[in-house]
Design an enzyme around this catalytic site. Sequence first.
Site, PDB file in Angstrom:
ATOM      1  N   LYS A   1       0.807  -1.227   0.000  1.00  0.00           N
ATOM      2  CA  LYS A   1       0.000   0.000   0.000  1.00  0.00           C
ATOM      3  C   LYS A   1       0.838   1.274   0.000  1.00  0.00           C
ATOM      4  CE  LYS A   1      -3.509  -2.740   0.306  1.00  0.00           C
ATOM      5  NZ  LYS A   1      -4.263  -3.083  -0.917  1.00  0.00           N
TER       6      LYS A   1
ATOM      7  N   LYS B   1       1.334   4.919  -5.239  1.00  0.00           N
ATOM      8  CA  LYS B   1       1.909   3.585  -5.444  1.00  0.00           C
ATOM      9  C   LYS B   1       2.735   3.533  -6.723  1.00  0.00           C
ATOM     10  CE  LYS B   1      -2.214   1.689  -3.268  1.00  0.00           C
ATOM     11  NZ  LYS B   1      -3.512   1.021  -3.548  1.00  0.00           N
TER      12      LYS B   1
ATOM     13  N   GLU C   1      -5.287  -2.230 -11.185  1.00  0.00           N
ATOM     14  CA  GLU C   1      -6.234  -2.073 -12.290  1.00  0.00           C
ATOM     15  C   GLU C   1      -6.963  -0.739 -12.201  1.00  0.00           C
ATOM     16  OE1 GLU C   1      -7.757  -6.368 -13.815  1.00  0.00           O
ATOM     17  OE2 GLU C   1      -8.641  -5.693 -11.926  1.00  0.00           O
TER      18      GLU C   1
END
Length: 218
Positions: free
Chosen positions: A14, A76, A166
């Site tokens: 994360k 990220k 995604e």
Amino acid sequence: MDLLQALRTRYATKAYDAARRIPEETVKQLLEALRYSPSSVNAQPWHFIVADDEAGKQRMAKATPDSGSLAYNRSKILQASHVVALCARDELPASYLEEVLNREEQDGRYVDQAAREGFATARAGYVQQHVDAGDVAHWNQKQVYLAQGFLLLSAGLLGVDATPIEGFLPEVFSEEFGLKEKGLTPLVLVSLGFHSDKDANAKAPKSRLTSEVLFSKA
């Protein structure tokens, strides 16, 4: 690292430590894992884009605006050491299949011309089945997710943290890298690096349902 240990400890990271970079030798191994991923009839219907510097990551991050529902994925991308975009080929034209065939021959897969022609015919037949069914693009996309699995497992075995993403705008990503003109569709991004101390998920135990496995005694 032991396989089961890697499976039990890897997770979707994360938060990344932006100060840490993956050693180049490890990066090479990860990229080779992608190259050697399995695909139906060895069609290798994929294309990988690797961001290994700030400029590249900034380009990829354009597909995750700094506001809105996808903003949480931006860091990220920007804080990771490397980011890989996995794209699928929209079609498998004869010219591409010939390119794959020539490489296979260079690598010594065929004992003679008859073997080469035999496999070329077989592969073209499988591709044509999907052309006739109108699902070549979908078939290709499924193969790309096999490559993603190989990348995630390889990262775990090499002690590298990873995040499959995604949650990005594929149309923005496609425009940024001119993918439509190349007959490619971006499916998933995978951030790679090392987690930061801010990642509370790093120490959370793995949780999985128990699956029933049946063994034949025949």
